[in-house]
Design a protein around this motif. Structure first.
Motif, PDB file in Angstrom:
ATOM      1  N   THR A 130      21.554 -68.694  13.452  1.00 22.76           N
ATOM      2  CA  THR A 130      20.866 -67.559  14.076  1.00 22.76           C
ATOM      3  C   THR A 130      21.529 -66.277  13.617  1.00 22.76           C
ATOM      4  N   TYR A 132      21.309 -61.923  13.787  1.00 18.20           N
ATOM      5  CA  TYR A 132      20.784 -60.785  14.562  1.00 18.20           C
ATOM      6  C   TYR A 132      20.455 -59.660  13.585  1.00 18.20           C
ATOM      7  N   PRO A 134      18.968 -55.904  12.894  1.00 18.31           N
ATOM      8  CA  PRO A 134      18.722 -54.629  13.594  1.00 18.31           C
ATOM      9  C   PRO A 134      17.307 -54.120  13.341  1.00 18.31           C
ATOM     10  N   CYS A 238      19.013 -55.241  18.112  1.00 16.31           N
ATOM     11  CA  CYS A 238      19.285 -56.423  17.284  1.00 16.31           C
ATOM     12  C   CYS A 238      18.492 -57.601  17.839  1.00 16.31           C
ATOM     13  N   LYS A 239      17.572 -58.148  16.994  1.00  7.42           N
ATOM     14  CA  LYS A 239      16.736 -59.276  17.419  1.00  7.42           C
ATOM     15  C   LYS A 239      17.214 -60.541  16.704  1.00  7.42           C
ATOM     16  N   PRO A 240      17.301 -61.683  17.451  1.00 14.40           N
ATOM     17  CA  PRO A 240      17.728 -62.944  16.826  1.00 14.40           C
ATOM     18  C   PRO A 240      16.654 -63.489  15.889  1.00 14.40           C
ATOM     19  N   GLU A 241      17.134 -64.068  14.741  1.00 14.87           N
ATOM     20  CA  GLU A 241      16.231 -64.639  13.730  1.00 14.87           C
ATOM     21  C   GLU A 241      16.879 -65.914  13.191  1.00 14.87           C
TER      22      GLU A 241
END
Length: 352
Positions: A130, A132, A134, A238-241
């Protein structure tokens, strides 16, 4: 000493009685009592008195005197003598002997040994992780802004509405000097009478007369007001990917291997060897030598000695001596008839 104390006590008693009687006779009607006449009689008593006298005493004094004394003195005199001495010397001597000793011999033997080894094996493996990332977002919000505003208010003000007025004021005049100034020494006007006096005159002058009045005035005031207004602002989030990657993984496998190694062992072995050694053999040795000795010899010696000899000497010394000296004292005596009550008080020795 006891006799001296007894005499002193008697004298003190007589003096005390005499002073008391004299005091009693002096009071009242001039020494006259109600019972009889008081008369004084002279009596002799002994009073101690210290006197310095010169006396001759025997004193022991020491006079130095020289005398000859015979003494025995011991001296050490050197004397030479022959002495026979014996000593034991150790003479080194070489000898041989056979010695047996044990030696450990090293024996090398090849030996096959097995051991376990961990061998690494690498392989590729896909894994997920995973991350993060931005991201910039635009959001709506409210902010506070300070804006100026004007406002008309009524204020009370004190205003001076006075005016100028003409008033008569008395002021000193500026005049010429007259002859009288020479006498008094100051500026003055000449009076018809001829004397110098300060003079004044009436003058018109403008004077401000205040008149304070309270009035209401319109005033424009600027004020600050806080106003809320909508706004937009950007925020980084910051989104999890989820992502995939390939990693190398190491796995350990056990493997048995063999090796030949040399093993050393020690075996004891007896060896004989001829050894040379040194031995000290004792040997007696005698010789004669001359030695200086000191002997003690007695010798009589005459010596002069100073001795203190005692002698009896007569000397005169000053001594303090207590002598009993006769002294005449007047003692009151009661005459005539007196009663038993007043006789002890007046010192009367006779009865009624």
């Amino acid at each position: 000493m006891s006799r001296f104390l007894l005499v002193m006590a008697t004298v003190g008693l007589l003096l005390t009685s005499a002073s008391s009687v004299m005091a009693g006779s002096g009071s009242g009607d001039g020494g006259q009592s109600a019972c009889g006449q008081v008369t004084y009689v002279e009596k002799t008593c002994y009073v101690p008195q210290w006197v310095t006298e010169t006396r001759i005493v025997n004193v022991c004094e020491y006079v130095p005197e020289q005398r000859d004394v015979k003494e025995t003195v011991y001296k050490c005199v050197p004397v030479e003598r022959e002495i026979e001495r014996t000593c034991t010397e150790l003479v080194p001597e070489q000898r041989n002997k056979t010695v047996q000793y044990t030696v450990c011999r090293a024996v090398v033997t090849p030996v096959e040994k097995q051991y376990t080894v961990c061998v690494p094996q690498w392989r590729d493996e896909t894994r997920q992780y995973t991350a993060y990332v931005p991201t910039v977002e635009t959001r709506q919000g409210v902010r506070r802004v300070c804006k100026p505003t004007t406002e008309v208010i009524t204020k009370k003000v004190c205003v001076d509405r006075g005016s100028w007025e003409t008033q008569l004021v008395e002021a000193p005049c500026v005049a010429r000097r007259c002859r009288a100034v020479r006498h008094c020494g100051r500026q003055a006007c000449c009076d018809p009478c001829g004397c110098c006096q300060p003079c004044t005159t009436t003058v018109c002058c403008k004077v401000w007369v205040p008149n304070v009045v309270e009035e209401e005035v319109q005033v424009t005031v600027c004020k600050q007001e806080i106003v809320e207004e909508p706004c937009e602002y950007q925020v980084t989030v910051c989104k999890p990917e989820t992502r995939e990657c390939t990693v190398k993984v190491c796995e350990w496998k056990q493997e048995v291997r063999s090796v030949i190694c040399n093993v050393t062992s020690y075996k004891p072995e007896i060896i004989e060897k001829e050894v040379t050694y040194t031995v000290c053999v004792p040997t007696e040795k005698k010789w004669t030598e001359k030695v200086t000795c000191y002997e003690r010899q007695a010798e009589e010696v005459m010596r002069t000695v100073t001795v203190c000899v005692p002698h009896q000497v007569q000397k005169e010394i000053q001594v303090q001596v207590c002598r009993m000296v006769p002294k005449t004292v007047q003692v009151p005596v009661q005459c005539g008839n007196c009663c038993r009550a007043c006789a002890p008080r007046l010192g009367c020795r006779r009865g009624c």
